[in-house]
Design an enzyme around this catalytic site. Structure first.
Site, PDB file in Angstrom:
ATOM      1  CG  ASN A   1     -22.413  29.571  22.979  1.00  0.00           C
ATOM      2  OD1 ASN A   1     -23.346  30.045  23.628  1.00  0.00           O
ATOM      3  ND2 ASN A   1     -22.557  28.499  22.226  1.00  0.00           N
TER       4      ASN A   1
ATOM      5  CG  HIS B   1     -12.723  22.922  27.391  1.00  0.00           C
ATOM      6  ND1 HIS B   1     -13.102  23.007  26.082  1.00  0.00           N
ATOM      7  CD2 HIS B   1     -13.860  22.741  28.103  1.00  0.00           C
ATOM      8  CE1 HIS B   1     -14.427  22.863  25.999  1.00  0.00           C
ATOM      9  NE2 HIS B   1     -14.911  22.698  27.216  1.00  0.00           N
TER      10      HIS B   1
ATOM     11  CB  THR C   1     -11.072  10.953  43.943  1.00  0.00           C
ATOM     12  OG1 THR C   1     -11.469   9.943  44.863  1.00  0.00           O
ATOM     13  CG2 THR C   1      -9.626  11.348  44.182  1.00  0.00           C
TER      14      THR C   1
ATOM     15  CB  CYS D   1     -22.759  22.722  21.387  1.00  0.00           C
ATOM     16  SG  CYS D   1     -21.461  23.048  22.546  1.00  0.00           S
TER      17      CYS D   1
HETATM   18  N1  PLP Z   1     -21.566  27.444  28.325  1.00  0.00           N
HETATM   19  C1  PLP Z   1     -21.056  28.012  27.222  1.00  0.00           C
HETATM   20  C2  PLP Z   1     -21.423  29.434  26.888  1.00  0.00           C
HETATM   21  C3  PLP Z   1     -20.210  27.293  26.381  1.00  0.00           C
HETATM   22  O1  PLP Z   1     -19.711  27.867  25.281  1.00  0.00           O
HETATM   23  C4  PLP Z   1     -19.897  25.947  26.714  1.00  0.00           C
HETATM   24  C5  PLP Z   1     -19.069  25.112  25.815  1.00  0.00           C
HETATM   25  O2  PLP Z   1     -19.250  25.102  24.615  1.00  0.00           O
HETATM   26  C6  PLP Z   1     -20.440  25.405  27.902  1.00  0.00           C
HETATM   27  C7  PLP Z   1     -21.270  26.184  28.678  1.00  0.00           C
HETATM   28  C8  PLP Z   1     -20.132  23.998  28.342  1.00  0.00           C
HETATM   29  O3  PLP Z   1     -18.839  23.941  28.896  1.00  0.00           O
HETATM   30  P1  PLP Z   1     -18.122  22.540  29.219  1.00  0.00           P
HETATM   31  O4  PLP Z   1     -17.597  22.028  27.917  1.00  0.00           O
HETATM   32  O5  PLP Z   1     -17.022  22.865  30.179  1.00  0.00           O
HETATM   33  O6  PLP Z   1     -19.134  21.647  29.831  1.00  0.00           O
END
Ligand code: PLP
Length: 376
Positions: free
Chosen positions: A148, A200, A236, A322
């Site tokens: 990412n 998302h 649910t 993140c």
């Molecule tokens: N894995 C990767 C490679 C991501 O880029 C992300 C989100 O930034 C996630 C996992 C986490 O996804 P979620 O926001 O749906 O928990």
């Protein structure tokens, strides 16, 4: 507005928004036995089928969760609960998203031996290195498909298929969040027993995702309660979000190859504009997804530049969203020097990104280079 932070999240598409609305209107509880419940259940089934078709797997292999973080936690702790008492080794990479890395750190605290494979000097994770780290005592291998922060594509299929040939019982997990709906992903070729997906990141709503669990693999659930999702994930179902997820998948799964070609053209333009500028470096140019690129703007701190661009209506990320300003351990793994890391931006595309967006970004960066350099 120029939005180039699609690896953090995407703008929901019209189809997904309509899906969410439909799921709100069909308000029954999918577990109810009457017609209202059945109507809601049909929507969930329809979304499940769309996701399964996109991956070439069975609908019964798709389990809805609250997002990829929950999917990966379920995969990793589920593997530990099922096999971690008898076997102790976990193999992973040093460039995983925290949704995978933190649960695996926790397994280490619980007594597992964790082998983390680093990229080589070219930023490449070797499939052989991952496969060679697996031994008789290994119960889980977790490796992402697309990083990412840099867009690097990992050789998941090669590693997982080699591992399964030697150790058929080892559980393989792949975080496909940044690859889903962008690269052609089929469960059979990927060789993963477990796959994490997030809505998302593919122009669907936040708060929903899925876990693919290969038929025949029995994974203990983390959430216990009403027994929804065939006991895998009690609670649910979020019908509106699931329905929005399904509609986004239906919308984007038809032309992945064409969109990939367009994204490659945009990536080539981005590289060209960076070169023309002279003061911008591309941090990783190996085998990568064209949708995510890490760049460095000489001498301009990421956060200063990010906010400068924001004032011009241009939205990008500094490293990984993140990490919220924390230094990225992942970029260090790609051998990106500390001073370069401080000046790193992540540019990530959606299906809506245009050449004009990239030209606008470059104009914004050039303006920052002129203006902010004068202030120094
Ligand atoms: N894995 C990767 C490679 C991501 O880029 C992300 C989100 O930034 C996630 C996992 C986490 O996804 P979620 O926001 O749906 O928990």
């Amino acid at each position: 507005m120029i939005y180039l932070d699609n690896a953090a999240t995407t703008k929901p598409c019209e189809a997904a928004k309509a899906g969410v609305m439909k799921g709100l209107e069909v308000f029954g509880n999918p577990s109810s036995l009457h017609r209202c419940g059945l109507d809601a259940e049909l929507l969930v089934t329809d979304a499940r089928t769309a996701i399964a078709e996109s991956l070439g797997c069975l609908a019964e292999e798709i389990f809805f969760t609250s997002g990829a973080t929950e999917s990966s936690n379920t995969a990793i702790f589920g593997a530990y609960k099922s096999q971690g008492k008898r076997k102790h080794r976990v193999v992973t990479t040093t460039i995983e998203h925290p949704a995978t890395a933190r649960p695996i750190d926790e397994l280490e605290r619980l007594g597992c031996e964790v082998i983390r494979i680093s990229p080589d000097e070219n930023g490449v994770i070797s499939a052989e290195a991952v496969a060679d780290a697996v031994n008789e005592d290994t119960f889980l291998v977790s490796m992402m498909l697309v990083n990412n922060e840099t867009g690097a594509i990992l050789p998941v299929s090669k590693a997982f298929n080699a591992i399964h040939r030697r150790f058929p019982k080892v559980i393989t997990h792949c975080d496909c969040v940044q690859g889903y709906m962008k690269l052609p992903i089929k469960t059979k070729t990927l060789g993963a027993d477990l796959i994490s997906l997030s809505a998302h990141k593919i122009c669907g709503p936040k708060g929903t995702g899925a876990l693919f669990i290969r038929k025949g693999l029995h994974l203990p659930s983390l959430l216990m309660g009403g027994g929804q999702e065939k006991n895998m994930r009690s609670g649910t179902e979020s019908v509106p979000l699931i329905c929005g997820f399904g509609e986004a998948v239906k919308h984007y799964s038809q032309n992945i190859a064409e969109r990939l070609e367009s994204a490659k053209k945009l990536e080539a333009l981005l590289f060209e504009l960076c070169e023309k500028n002279g003061g911008i470096g591309v941090n990783f140019r190996g085998e990568k997804s064209p949708y995510v690129t890490s760049i460095t703007v000489d001498g301009l701190k990421s956060e200063v530049l990010l906010h400068y661009l924001e004032k011009r209506g241009i939205f990008v990320s500094s490293g990984s969203a993140c990490s919220k300003g924390k230094k990225s351990g992942v970029l260090a793994e790609f051998r990106i020097p500390v001073q370069v890391m401080d000046t790193t931006l992540r540019i990530s595309f959606s299906p809506d990104t245009t050449e004009e967006d990239l030209r606008g970004l470059m104009e914004g960066i050039s303006a920052a280079q002129n203006e902010l350099a004068r202030l120094k």
